[in-house]
Write a protein that holds these residues in place. Structure first.
Motif, PDB file in Angstrom:
ATOM      1  N   GLN A 167      81.763  45.432  16.545  1.00  0.00           N
ATOM      2  CA  GLN A 167      80.489  45.802  16.121  1.00  0.00           C
ATOM      3  C   GLN A 167      80.184  46.780  17.236  1.00  0.00           C
ATOM      4  O   GLN A 167      79.606  47.889  16.953  1.00  0.00           O
ATOM      5  CB  GLN A 167      79.562  44.801  15.872  1.00  0.00           C
ATOM      6  N   ALA A 168      80.365  46.273  18.674  1.00  0.00           N
ATOM      7  CA  ALA A 168      79.882  46.997  19.561  1.00  0.00           C
ATOM      8  C   ALA A 168      80.775  48.438  19.519  1.00  0.00           C
ATOM      9  O   ALA A 168      80.323  49.387  19.875  1.00  0.00           O
ATOM     10  CB  ALA A 168      80.260  46.305  20.601  1.00  0.00           C
ATOM     11  N   LYS A 169      82.305  48.402  19.298  1.00  0.00           N
ATOM     12  CA  LYS A 169      83.111  49.587  19.353  1.00  0.00           C
ATOM     13  C   LYS A 169      82.651  50.452  18.435  1.00  0.00           C
ATOM     14  O   LYS A 169      82.556  51.703  18.482  1.00  0.00           O
ATOM     15  CB  LYS A 169      84.697  48.863  18.792  1.00  0.00           C
ATOM     16  N   GLN A 220      85.707  44.801  23.408  1.00  0.00           N
ATOM     17  CA  GLN A 220      86.512  44.046  22.489  1.00  0.00           C
ATOM     18  C   GLN A 220      85.982  43.673  21.204  1.00  0.00           C
ATOM     19  O   GLN A 220      86.398  43.661  20.331  1.00  0.00           O
ATOM     20  CB  GLN A 220      86.895  42.641  23.378  1.00  0.00           C
ATOM     21  N   ASP A 221      84.613  43.637  21.368  1.00  0.00           N
ATOM     22  CA  ASP A 221      83.728  43.421  20.077  1.00  0.00           C
ATOM     23  C   ASP A 221      83.811  44.604  19.093  1.00  0.00           C
ATOM     24  O   ASP A 221      83.511  45.643  19.274  1.00  0.00           O
ATOM     25  CB  ASP A 221      82.276  43.047  20.554  1.00  0.00           C
TER      26      ASP A 221
END
Length: 65
Positions: free
Chosen positions: A35-37, A32-33
């Motif tokens: 930045q992580a995506k 969902q994040d």
């Protein structure tokens, strides 16, 4: 010229890079994040680039034989 053992290692590497790209894409689609995506998408793209680069060099070497 590469030995059969070296070719086998490169084939293993290519398989691992494909698996890494698939895994990173899976993580990117399920996180969902933002930045992580983005990070997972970048990692997937880098693995795909590694795969394509090594494949290109291996195919070029086969054409020379």
């Amino acid at each position: 010229m590469l030995s059969s053992k070296e070719l086998m290692h490169l084939e293993d590497f290519l398989g691992m890079e494909q698996n890494c790209a698939k895994t990173m894409n899976f993580f990117a689609s399920n996180v969902q994040d933002a930045q992580a995506k983005q990070l997972f998408q970048q990692l997937a793209q880098k693995s795909q680039q590694h795969f394509q680069t090594v494949s290109k060099h291996l195919n070029a070497g086969q054409n020379l034989q």
